[in-house]
Each structure stands twice: as C-alpha cells, then as structure tokens.
Design a protein around this motif. Structure first.
Motif, PDB file in Angstrom:
ATOM      1  N   PRO A  33       0.732  -1.155  -0.130  1.00  0.00           N
ATOM      2  CA  PRO A  33       0.222   0.070   0.143  1.00  0.00           C
ATOM      3  C   PRO A  33       0.877   1.181   0.246  1.00  0.00           C
ATOM      4  CG  PRO A  33       0.021  -1.139   2.058  1.00  0.00           C
ATOM      5  CD  PRO A  33       0.630  -2.263   1.255  1.00  0.00           C
ATOM      6  N   ALA A  34       2.028   1.290   0.618  1.00  0.00           N
ATOM      7  CA  ALA A  34       2.749   2.409   0.927  1.00  0.00           C
ATOM      8  C   ALA A  34       3.362   2.810  -0.685  1.00  0.00           C
ATOM      9  CB  ALA A  34       3.755   2.340   1.869  1.00  0.00           C
ATOM     10  N   ARG A  35       3.865   1.771  -1.248  1.00  0.00           N
ATOM     11  CA  ARG A  35       4.488   2.179  -2.529  1.00  0.00           C
ATOM     12  C   ARG A  35       3.291   2.640  -3.503  1.00  0.00           C
ATOM     13  NH1 ARG A  35       6.497  -2.287  -5.267  1.00  0.00           N
ATOM     14  NH2 ARG A  35       7.543  -0.919  -6.667  1.00  0.00           N
ATOM     15  N   PHE A  36       2.120   1.956  -3.726  1.00  0.00           N
ATOM     16  CA  PHE A  36       1.308   2.388  -4.456  1.00  0.00           C
ATOM     17  C   PHE A  36       0.423   3.742  -4.038  1.00  0.00           C
ATOM     18  CE2 PHE A  36      -3.286   2.422  -6.237  1.00  0.00           C
ATOM     19  CZ  PHE A  36      -2.991   2.016  -7.384  1.00  0.00           C
ATOM     20  N   ILE A  37       0.280   4.252  -2.822  1.00  0.00           N
ATOM     21  CA  ILE A  37       0.246   5.488  -2.644  1.00  0.00           C
ATOM     22  C   ILE A  37       1.186   6.709  -3.087  1.00  0.00           C
ATOM     23  CG2 ILE A  37      -0.368   6.934  -0.648  1.00  0.00           C
ATOM     24  CD1 ILE A  37      -1.346   4.848   0.874  1.00  0.00           C
ATOM     25  N   ALA A  38       2.475   6.100  -2.904  1.00  0.00           N
ATOM     26  CA  ALA A  38       3.556   7.139  -3.369  1.00  0.00           C
ATOM     27  C   ALA A  38       3.426   7.394  -4.676  1.00  0.00           C
ATOM     28  CB  ALA A  38       4.847   6.639  -2.879  1.00  0.00           C
ATOM     29  N   ILE A  39       3.244   6.076  -5.436  1.00  0.00           N
ATOM     30  CA  ILE A  39       2.970   6.063  -7.040  1.00  0.00           C
ATOM     31  C   ILE A  39       2.003   7.023  -7.475  1.00  0.00           C
ATOM     32  CG2 ILE A  39       2.813   4.623  -9.055  1.00  0.00           C
ATOM     33  CD1 ILE A  39       4.317   2.538  -7.702  1.00  0.00           C
ATOM     34  N   SER A  40       0.864   6.915  -6.917  1.00  0.00           N
ATOM     35  CA  SER A  40      -0.364   7.403  -7.180  1.00  0.00           C
ATOM     36  C   SER A  40      -0.351   8.980  -7.084  1.00  0.00           C
ATOM     37  CB  SER A  40      -1.495   6.840  -6.623  1.00  0.00           C
ATOM     38  OG  SER A  40      -1.829   5.721  -6.623  1.00  0.00           O
ATOM     39  N   VAL A  47       7.729  11.116  -4.328  1.00  0.00           N
ATOM     40  CA  VAL A  47       9.210  10.929  -4.461  1.00  0.00           C
ATOM     41  C   VAL A  47       9.629  10.468  -3.115  1.00  0.00           C
ATOM     42  CG1 VAL A  47      11.518  11.466  -5.340  1.00  0.00           C
ATOM     43  CG2 VAL A  47       9.392  11.903  -6.722  1.00  0.00           C
ATOM     44  N   ALA A  48       9.527  11.403  -2.229  1.00  0.00           N
ATOM     45  CA  ALA A  48      10.149  11.309  -0.898  1.00  0.00           C
ATOM     46  C   ALA A  48       9.675   9.918  -0.336  1.00  0.00           C
ATOM     47  CB  ALA A  48       9.900  12.586  -0.051  1.00  0.00           C
ATOM     48  N   VAL A  49       8.332   9.720  -0.496  1.00  0.00           N
ATOM     49  CA  VAL A  49       7.761   8.556   0.228  1.00  0.00           C
ATOM     50  C   VAL A  49       8.298   7.423  -0.409  1.00  0.00           C
ATOM     51  CG1 VAL A  49       5.631   7.345   0.687  1.00  0.00           C
ATOM     52  CG2 VAL A  49       5.503   9.615   1.062  1.00  0.00           C
ATOM     53  N   LEU A  50       8.351   7.345  -1.704  1.00  0.00           N
ATOM     54  CA  LEU A  50       8.873   6.246  -2.622  1.00  0.00           C
ATOM     55  C   LEU A  50      10.202   5.861  -2.203  1.00  0.00           C
ATOM     56  CD1 LEU A  50       8.270   4.023  -4.915  1.00  0.00           C
ATOM     57  CD2 LEU A  50       9.336   5.786  -6.215  1.00  0.00           C
ATOM     58  N   ILE A  51      11.215   6.740  -2.252  1.00  0.00           N
ATOM     59  CA  ILE A  51      12.522   6.415  -1.859  1.00  0.00           C
ATOM     60  C   ILE A  51      12.591   5.972  -0.498  1.00  0.00           C
ATOM     61  CG2 ILE A  51      14.819   7.532  -1.230  1.00  0.00           C
ATOM     62  CD1 ILE A  51      14.220   9.464  -3.741  1.00  0.00           C
ATOM     63  N   ARG A  52      12.016   6.414   0.369  1.00  0.00           N
ATOM     64  CA  ARG A  52      11.944   5.904   1.984  1.00  0.00           C
ATOM     65  C   ARG A  52      11.266   4.432   2.063  1.00  0.00           C
ATOM     66  NH1 ARG A  52      12.250   8.366   6.967  1.00  0.00           N
ATOM     67  NH2 ARG A  52      11.023   6.922   8.780  1.00  0.00           N
TER      68      ARG A  52
END
Length: 289
Positions: free
Chosen positions: A119-126, A282-287
């Motif tokens: 869910p975290a990656r999908f939210i970051a991408i969206s 992007v910040a969430v994705l990298i994290r």
C-alpha cells in the motif's frame, strides 16, 4: 544507486528529447523516433565491447530474448499510440495520460514478475502521477473518450516495455547491474533497429534518406539516447521498474524549472500544487523502496 542512475537517465533523456525535437521538422516524426535506435545501437555495442575486455559476458537465454522482444515491441507500439493521442488531443493531455505509466507498471510488476507492491508504494506512485497531471495543465474539457483510452493504453504499453526490459535483465544468469543492463540494451536496440529499418524500407523510404542527410545531429541524439537507456536499464537491474519510472517523473520538475528560468513562465497555483505532490510522492517512494 538506483536513485542516482534514474536521475542521470532523466537528465540524459531531456537532452535527447531536445536533439530529437530539432530533427522532427527535418525528417518527420517516424524518422526522428528511429534515430534513437539507429544511432544509439553503435554506441551501445561499443560500450559492451569495452566491458568485455574486463568481464566475462553472461550468455543470454531464450527467456532473455523473449523478455527483450516484449519490451522492444511494446515500446514501439507505445510510441505509435502516443503520437496518435498527441494528434488528437494535443501535447498537454497526451503527456498527462502518458504519465499514468507508473501505476499500470506497478500492477504489471506484481502480475508478471511477482514483485510486491504494498500500500505505501502504491500510494506514493499515485501521488506522483496525480502531481504530474496537475503540472501538465491539460485541458480535459476537450478530451474525448477515444483519445483518452488510447493515451492510457500508450502509458500501459510503456509500462509493459519497462517490465520486459527488467525481466530480460533478471533472466541473465550472472554479472553486475551495469553488465547485464548493457547486454539487454544491445539486444533491445538491435531488435528495434531491424524492425524500424524494415518498416521504413517498405513504407517510408524518403525518411531513410533524410536521416542519412541529418547524420550529424542524429549522432548526438543517438549517443544521448543510448546513454539515457543504459542508465534506465541499470535502474531496472537494481530495483523494480515501477520505482524507476516513478522517480523518473522528476523530469517534469526539470522542465518546469527550465521554463521558469529561461522563458520567465511562472507556475500557476495548480502547477505549484502538482510540484508539491510529486516531491512528496518521490520522498515517500525512496523511503519505502
């Protein structure tokens, strides 16, 4: 390392796009598209030969060629659908639709490569995709359903091409990220060069002559294209294609900065909100990547 590789690829692709833009008026859209394959392949081969002196090259399997063919074919088809969308709806709408690619790519990665999405990656991408749509300034009131559907298909095909290239890289039995990326790049560019040569020989021979006459700027576009593709593939070798293509959305921020700096074009509140969303995503994705 995948973050660095992706940013380098995005910067190089910006330069390639600028070189190709100057060619479009001289040799047409198809000719300018073909240049990235025709003139990029020699540089990719030269780099791989240089690497072969210091490393043992892994032998590609049938699976490698199958994945590479999937990526190469999907990329050509995606480009064709993209051009159709641009003719029908204009650059803003087409660009926004293309940038839905990371979402479909994340789904493809889960289905075809069994890469966990979460869910975290999908939210970051969206969040990133929504930000890019806002930055694009697309006028959706004039968009018809057919062109929107074609644009989304184009984005999905670009995502499928990235999955194909990552699958080819992962199928190689051994070797570091740079070596495996180089091998798949040569295989993919060879397939695309042959396909484009056959198509243009049958349907657009005049464009082949125009490409030959514009060889100087075509070499620059090809070199930048091969350089950008190499670093895209290095990114694919190090992490999921969805991560790479989502981070690649920072290219939109580069373009916005250039517009503000060189052309004195201020950002609208909508675009500022979009920039904030891209940075946050992007910040969430990298994290979480």
């Amino acid at each position: 390392m995948w973050v660095i590789a992706t940013i380098i690829a995005a910067l190089a692709q910006t330069g390639r796009n600028a070189a190709q833009a100057g060619l479009t008026g001289q040799i047409g859209t198809i000719g300018a598209t073909a240049v990235r394959f025709f003139f990029g392949l020699p540089f990719a081969i030269a780099f791989l030969i240089a690497m072969s002196f210091s490393q043992q090259l892994p032998v590609p399997t049938l699976l490698t060629f199958a994945w590479a063919a999937t990526g190469a074919t999907a990329q050509i088809a995606a480009t064709a659908f993209m051009l159709i969308t641009m003719r029908g709806q204009g650059f803003g709408v087409a660009t926004a639709l293309m940038k839905t690619e990371p979402v479909t790519l994340a789904v493809f990665g889960t289905v075809f490569l069994a890469e966990p999405l979460g869910p975290a990656r999908f939210i970051a991408i969206s969040i990133c995709v929504l930000g890019v749509i806002l930055i694009s300034g697309a006028s959706w009131s004039r968009a018809n359903q057919r062109s929107v559907a074609i644009g989304i298909v184009a984005g999905a095909l670009f995502g499928l091409s990235a999955i194909g290239f990552r699958g080819a890289i992962l199928s190689l039995p051994e070797g570091g990220a740079v070596l495996r990326a180089s091998i798949v790049l040569v295989i993919a560019l060879t397939m695309q060069t042959i396909a484009m040569l056959l198509w243009m020989a049958l349907r657009d021979r005049a464009a082949l002559g125009a490409i030959a006459r514009s060889w100087r700027i075509s070499i620059a576009a090809g070199a930048l294209g091969a350089f950008a593709s190499l670093f895209w593939f290095i990114g694919f070798a190090l992490t999921s294609a969805a991560n790479v293509r989502t981070l690649a959305l920072v290219e939109v921020l580069f373009a916005q900065a250039v517009s503000t700096r060189l052309f004195r074009q201020g950002a609208t509140p909508r675009q500022i909100a979009g920039i904030g969303l891209v940075v946050t995503g992007v910040a969430v994705l990298i994290r979480v990547a």
